[in-house]
Write a protein that holds these residues in place. Sequence first.
Motif, mmCIF file in Angstrom:
data_model
loop_
_atom_site.group_PDB
_atom_site.id
_atom_site.type_symbol
_atom_site.label_atom_id
_atom_site.label_comp_id
_atom_site.label_asym_id
_atom_site.label_seq_id
_atom_site.Cartn_x
_atom_site.Cartn_y
_atom_site.Cartn_z
ATOM 1 N N UNK A 1 64.847 53.754 33.313
ATOM 2 C CA UNK A 1 64.716 53.209 31.783
ATOM 3 C C UNK A 1 65.005 52.020 31.444
ATOM 4 N N UNK A 2 64.075 50.937 31.997
ATOM 5 C CA UNK A 2 64.542 49.503 32.248
ATOM 6 C C UNK A 2 65.000 48.981 30.585
ATOM 7 N N UNK A 3 64.098 49.420 29.778
ATOM 8 C CA UNK A 3 64.485 48.740 28.399
ATOM 9 C C UNK A 3 65.270 49.309 27.623
ATOM 10 N N UNK A 4 65.946 50.485 28.026
ATOM 11 C CA UNK A 4 67.160 51.293 27.432
ATOM 12 C C UNK A 4 68.316 51.359 28.119
ATOM 13 N N UNK A 5 68.555 50.241 29.035
ATOM 14 C CA UNK A 5 69.561 50.443 30.060
ATOM 15 C C UNK A 5 70.238 48.996 30.016
ATOM 16 N N UNK A 6 71.651 49.057 29.865
ATOM 17 C CA UNK A 6 72.735 47.684 30.072
ATOM 18 C C UNK A 6 73.307 47.959 31.239
#
Length: 392
Positions: free
Chosen positions: A223-228
Motif C-alpha cells: 500500500x505505497x500511498x497509505x504507508x509511512x
Amino acid sequence: MENAFSDRITDVPKSFIREILKVTIDNSIISFAGGLPNRQFFPVKGLQQAANDVFEEAGNEILQYANSEGYLGLRQFIADRYRQQDGLEIPVEDILITTGSQQGLDLLGKTFLNEGDDLIIEEPGYLGAIQAFSLYRPRFHPVPVSEGGMDIDVLAQVLQERQPKLLYTVTNFQNPSGISYPDENRRAVARLIDGRPCLIIQDDPYGDLRFTGSRKISFKRLLPENTVLLGSFSKIVAPALRLGWLVARPQIMEKVIVAKQAADLHTDYLAQRILHRFLRDNDIDAHIATIVRQYGKQKEAMVDATEQFFPDGVQSTNPDGGMFLWVTLPEGLSSMRLFEAAIAQKVAFVPGTPFYVDRKDTNTLRLNFSCSDEPTIAEGIRRLGASIKNLL
C-alpha cells in the motif's frame, strides 16, 4: 504550580522502563530490562576516523545550520538500501532525517492527530509509541498481535466501528514481543486498509537484526500511498547519534517538514555527516553480520535457559531476530508481583503492563537478550525461574 501544566503533559505517564532502569544501576543485578544495543559492537574506531575526516575536509561547513530534510548523501544511502534490500524505489525527496525514529512518531502525531482521533496500536505495543502519541490525546484501539501477526478479525471490527487515522505497527521482531508478521498476515492487513483514509506507520528499528528466515514484504510495497516508514541507525551503528528517518509521499512530507521545522529546525548535522562518512568508508553489512551472529547466540542461550529453568505453564516467544523475548505467565500470576520477587533475587525484567494502553496488571513480561553474555543469561534466567516457582 501544578495548575500551570498542560492537560496533555499531565496525562502522559513517565517511561516505565526508564524508571525501572534506575533500579538496575546496582551492578549486582542481572538486568534483562533494557532495550539497549550491546556496546561491545559500537564501531568506535570507525566513527572516530569518520569524525576526523569530515572535520579535516569540511570543518566550517559541518558546524553550520543545515536544511530541514537532512544531509542529501545520507538520504541517498537510505534510498539505496531500500532498493537493494526490499526492491523499493524511494525518491530521496520522500526521506526526512529525524532525531531518532522516536521523533518520527512525535512528528506524525503532530501532523495527524487531534484530540479524540482514533488510532490503532498493537497489543502489546511499543511503549515509546504509546507515550509519544498520548501527548496528542487520541482514542487508542489496541489490536492483539501474536506469532500469526495482527488479529485480522479484531482489526476488521475496529475499522467497521471507527474511523482511525493511523495504524501503528512494528512488523519485524516487534518490541516488546519479538514476533514478526508473516507475509500473508501483512497482505490481509493491507486488504482491510486499502481504500480507507487510514495511514499505516511501519516502524522498523530491528529489521536488519535477522538471525533466521528471510525478509518479509513491506507495507510500502503493498500500500505505497497509505504507508509511512520509520527507520533508525540506533540498533546497527550507535544510539547516541540519535539518527533515524521517516519516509512519506510528498503530500504528507510537506506537512511533516513544517512540524520538523517547528520542533528543532533540523537534526544534528554534524552527526549526519560523521555517520555518512562512516557508512561510505566501511562495510555496514559486515558490521551488522557481526552483531547478528552474537545476538543470535544470546537469543539461543536465553531460549535454552527458559526451557530448562521456567516451570510448566510459562510460555516464551522464540523470535527470528531483534532483541526481545516475550513471556506469558500462568493466568492470575502478576508480572508486577514477580518483578518485586525477582529484584530480591538480583534479576530484573520489564513487566508487561506498560505495553498495554488499558491494563493495570498483566501476566506478561519482556526480556532483553542483547546486553548479556551467555553465562549471565543462564544464571539470570535460573534466578527468574526460581522466583516464578516460588509464586506458583
